[in-house]
Design an enzyme around this catalytic site. Sequence first.
Site, short mmCIF file in Angstrom:
data_model
loop_
_atom_site.label_atom_id
_atom_site.label_comp_id
_atom_site.label_asym_id
_atom_site.label_seq_id
_atom_site.Cartn_x
_atom_site.Cartn_y
_atom_site.Cartn_z
N PHE A 86 40.75 36.03 40.62
CA PHE A 86 40.57 36.08 42.06
C PHE A 86 39.26 36.79 42.38
CE2 PHE A 86 45.11 35.92 41.32
CZ PHE A 86 45.51 34.91 42.19
N ILE A 130 45.82 38.78 34.91
CA ILE A 130 45.16 38.58 36.20
C ILE A 130 43.76 39.17 36.08
CG2 ILE A 130 45.23 39.08 38.68
CD1 ILE A 130 47.76 37.63 37.77
N GLU A 131 42.78 38.47 36.62
CA GLU A 131 41.41 38.98 36.68
C GLU A 131 41.01 39.07 38.15
OE1 GLU A 131 36.78 37.70 35.71
OE2 GLU A 131 38.40 36.37 35.12
N ILE A 132 40.36 40.18 38.49
CA ILE A 132 39.72 40.32 39.80
C ILE A 132 38.24 40.50 39.50
CG2 ILE A 132 39.58 41.62 41.95
CD1 ILE A 132 42.37 40.50 41.56
#
Length: 172
Positions: A86, A130-132
């Site tokens: 994201f 999850i990657e930000i």
Amino acid sequence: MKENLENPLRLTSLNHVSLVCRSLEKSIDFYTNVLGFVPVRRPNSFNFDGAWLFSYGIGIHLLQSEDPEHMMKKSKIDPKDNHISFQCEIMAVVEKKLKEMGIECMRQMVEEGGIHVDQLFFHDPDGFMIEICNCDNIPIVPLSGEAVRSCSQVNLQKKMQHQQQQIQVVQP
């Protein structure tokens, strides 16, 4: 019929990512309270437990595992593992919030031509990565005309021929 090599299936967008979870309640809590997704109506015709969430133009479909005790859980954060990413506005704010929520994360930085991209990786309750990131710092540059490891030479030649045909159509 003329082949469309750039979009052979005529796809328009990413619709959803489907994830099997140990605890539907814990996953709903995580995706709504950590990532900001909103629960949306799910068809009643499904004969299994799940939830649909939506935000940022995509859906997250959560599916309750039929055998949660035997689901493998990843504990090591590995940026090279399967993940969804994201985009965010301010990385420092995201990192601070994750720490306040007690979510372990790993920070990385990618550099390309003097441009830096910050990345934060962490797990959802079931160990899905999850990657930000602030990936929009790096411009998207098509590899047109360049050989790419993931493309065969045949596909590359077809793509170049198609581009040449498009150029000829545009020129008077």
